[in-house]
Design an enzyme around this catalytic site. Structure first.
Site, short mmCIF file in Angstrom:
data_model
loop_
_atom_site.label_atom_id
_atom_site.label_comp_id
_atom_site.label_asym_id
_atom_site.label_seq_id
_atom_site.Cartn_x
_atom_site.Cartn_y
_atom_site.Cartn_z
N ARG A 175 2.03 5.26 6.84
CA ARG A 175 2.52 4.39 5.78
C ARG A 175 3.62 3.53 6.42
O ARG A 175 4.25 3.96 7.39
CB ARG A 175 3.11 5.21 4.63
CG ARG A 175 2.08 6.08 3.91
CD ARG A 175 2.77 6.98 2.88
NE ARG A 175 1.79 7.80 2.19
CZ ARG A 175 1.47 9.05 2.55
NH1 ARG A 175 2.05 9.62 3.59
NH2 ARG A 175 0.56 9.73 1.87
N LYS B 270 5.90 11.23 2.44
CA LYS B 270 5.62 11.23 1.00
C LYS B 270 5.50 12.67 0.50
O LYS B 270 4.88 13.51 1.14
CB LYS B 270 4.33 10.46 0.74
CG LYS B 270 4.09 10.18 -0.73
CD LYS B 270 2.94 9.24 -0.91
CE LYS B 270 2.71 8.94 -2.37
NZ LYS B 270 1.59 8.02 -2.56
N HIS C 196 -1.33 -1.36 4.63
CA HIS C 196 -2.15 -0.28 4.07
C HIS C 196 -3.62 -0.42 4.47
O HIS C 196 -4.33 0.57 4.60
CB HIS C 196 -1.99 -0.24 2.55
CG HIS C 196 -2.16 1.13 1.99
ND1 HIS C 196 -1.23 2.12 2.19
CD2 HIS C 196 -3.16 1.68 1.28
CE1 HIS C 196 -1.66 3.23 1.61
NE2 HIS C 196 -2.82 2.98 1.05
N ARG D 6 -4.07 1.49 7.56
CA ARG D 6 -4.18 2.93 7.28
C ARG D 6 -5.60 3.28 6.84
O ARG D 6 -6.17 4.27 7.29
CB ARG D 6 -3.15 3.29 6.20
CG ARG D 6 -3.03 4.76 5.90
CD ARG D 6 -1.78 4.99 5.04
NE ARG D 6 -1.86 6.16 4.21
CZ ARG D 6 -1.50 7.38 4.59
NH1 ARG D 6 -1.07 7.58 5.82
NH2 ARG D 6 -1.57 8.39 3.76
N HIS E 41 -2.47 13.96 3.01
CA HIS E 41 -2.93 14.08 1.63
C HIS E 41 -3.04 15.55 1.22
O HIS E 41 -3.57 16.36 1.98
CB HIS E 41 -4.30 13.43 1.45
CG HIS E 41 -4.27 11.95 1.58
ND1 HIS E 41 -5.38 11.21 1.91
CD2 HIS E 41 -3.27 11.04 1.42
CE1 HIS E 41 -5.07 9.93 1.95
NE2 HIS E 41 -3.79 9.81 1.65
N TYR F 191 -9.98 6.44 0.63
CA TYR F 191 -9.73 5.61 1.80
C TYR F 191 -11.00 5.27 2.57
O TYR F 191 -11.00 4.38 3.39
CB TYR F 191 -8.78 6.34 2.77
CG TYR F 191 -7.35 6.27 2.37
CD1 TYR F 191 -6.45 5.52 3.09
CD2 TYR F 191 -6.88 6.94 1.24
CE1 TYR F 191 -5.13 5.46 2.74
CE2 TYR F 191 -5.57 6.88 0.88
CZ TYR F 191 -4.69 6.14 1.62
OH TYR F 191 -3.38 6.07 1.26
#
Length: 177
Positions: free
Chosen positions: A14, A39, A118, A121, A144, A153
């Site tokens: 990120r 995160k 993003h 990513r 995640h 994704y």
């Protein structure tokens, strides 16, 4: 600014994770990059290629900040010496908006219709799966908790479509007629 953009793609980071990196987060010998307090306030490790380590070393050698890999450039004269001095004395990392603005400028110059940090990513995740990485590996590398988040994704690309069709052809060929 090429190096933070390259790092985002090469490690699936990120933007905030990339720009907050410190010199203590890089294990060059082990080929690892540690993301601390990412995160969800979770730590994780991602592999770091030797070429990326060398790129990071060259970038850091320009400013030699005592802690930050990507310190803020600040405002003022744009000579190499002035920028390096300001980066060395910076109190905070490069702002996210600065990197995003530069990515937009690069995208326009290269005539690429859509590309954000993003997007890089997403591309990291998609390219890993296309190369044979398991979804659980990609999930861990992206940080995640839920595999369903990782699935978002992954885009069906032309290559994965062709690979899937070839696999189906092989499976069906083996069935009795």
């Amino acid at each position: 600014y090429r190096i933070p953009i390259k790092l985002i793609y090469c490690c699936g980071l990120r933007v905030s994770e990339c720009l907050s990196l410190t010199i203590h987060d890089i294990d060059a010998k082990g080929g690892k990059l540690w993301l601390r307090g990412a995160k969800g306030n979770k730590d994780r490790m991602v592999p770091l290629s030797t070429t990326m380590v060398e790129d990071l070393r060259r970038y850091w050698a320009v400013h030699r900040h005592p802690l930050l890999i990507f310190p803020s450039v600040g405002c003022g004269p744009c000579s190499h010496e002035h920028v390096a001095r300001r980066m060395h004395a910076a109190r905070r990392p490069m702002p996210i908006s600065s990197l995003e603005r530069l990515l937009v400028a690069a995208r326009k110059e290269l005539n690429i219709p859509v590309c954000t940090a993003h997007t890089l990513r997403h591309s990291f995740a998609t390219h890993l799966v296309e190369a044979g990485a398991s979804l659980h590996t990609v999930q861990a590398l992206l940080g995640h908790c839920d595999i369903d988040t990782t699935m978002i994704y992954l885009h069906l690309t032309h290559r994965s479509e062709q690979d899937s069709r070839a696999l189906v052809e092989t499976l069906c060929r083996e069935l009795p007629r």
